[in-house]
Design a protein around this motif. Structure first.
Motif, PDB file in Angstrom:
ATOM      1  N   ASN A   1      19.154  49.181 -29.343  1.00  0.00           N
ATOM      2  CA  ASN A   1      18.069  48.225 -29.579  1.00  0.00           C
ATOM      3  C   ASN A   1      16.923  48.870 -30.359  1.00  0.00           C
ATOM      4  OD1 ASN A   1      16.949  45.699 -29.440  1.00  0.00           O
ATOM      5  ND2 ASN A   1      15.955  46.081 -27.481  1.00  0.00           N
TER       6      ASN A   1
ATOM      7  N   MET B   1      18.180  41.308 -31.838  1.00  0.00           N
ATOM      8  CA  MET B   1      18.971  42.336 -31.152  1.00  0.00           C
ATOM      9  C   MET B   1      19.068  42.045 -29.661  1.00  0.00           C
ATOM     10  SD  MET B   1      20.406  44.469 -33.070  1.00  0.00           S
ATOM     11  CE  MET B   1      20.898  45.612 -31.808  1.00  0.00           C
ATOM     12  N   ASN B   2      17.977  41.599 -29.064  1.00  0.00           N
ATOM     13  CA  ASN B   2      18.019  41.253 -27.643  1.00  0.00           C
ATOM     14  C   ASN B   2      18.966  40.085 -27.400  1.00  0.00           C
ATOM     15  OD1 ASN B   2      16.282  43.213 -26.682  1.00  0.00           O
ATOM     16  ND2 ASN B   2      14.473  41.987 -27.097  1.00  0.00           N
TER      17      ASN B   2
ATOM     18  N   GLN C   1      22.666  41.121 -27.602  1.00  0.00           N
ATOM     19  CA  GLN C   1      23.149  41.907 -26.462  1.00  0.00           C
ATOM     20  C   GLN C   1      23.705  41.038 -25.349  1.00  0.00           C
ATOM     21  OE1 GLN C   1      19.929  44.494 -25.385  1.00  0.00           O
ATOM     22  NE2 GLN C   1      20.178  45.744 -27.206  1.00  0.00           N
TER      23      GLN C   1
END
Length: 113
Positions: A80, A55-56, A59
């Motif tokens: 997140n 997820m990081n 982004q």
């Protein structure tokens, strides 16, 4: 490194009949099952960490930012953390569902959701 559990020859202990100093750990089916569950939990923990890292990484992609209308601040943090928030939301009701339906059906329902 210790030498392992000590077994006494005294029969006064309530569990003395269960302790066999000649039995190896790998011949105990229950210890093997316990270790298998521990491995499963470690894998689950690792995949949760992988999901957070993914997820990081997502982004930072322009396609991701465009799809979610360039989130910033609290909305970015919410996107997140939403998987963990979903897990926390189930904590209050999970014991009651487990008591009513049983452990296995509850786990199945949680996996389907």
């Amino acid at each position: 490194m210790g030498a392992g559990p000590a077994a006494t020859a005294s029969t006064t202990a309530a569990y003395a009949q269960f302790v066999d100093p000649n039995r190896k750990w790998y011949s105990n089916r229950r210890i093997l099952t316990l270790n298998a569950w521990i491995v499963l939990l470690l894998i689950t923990s690792s995949t949760n960490g992988y999901d957070g890292s993914m997820m990081n990484g997502l982004q930072s992609l322009d396609q991701w930012k465009g799809y979610f209308n360039n989130p910033t601040g609290g909305k970015l943090g919410l996107l997140n953390a939403i998987q963990n928030i979903g897990s926390l939301a189930a904590y209050p009701i999970a014991p009651y569902v487990s008591d009513g339906l049983g452990r296995r059906p509850t786990i199945f329902i949680g996996a389907v959701i």
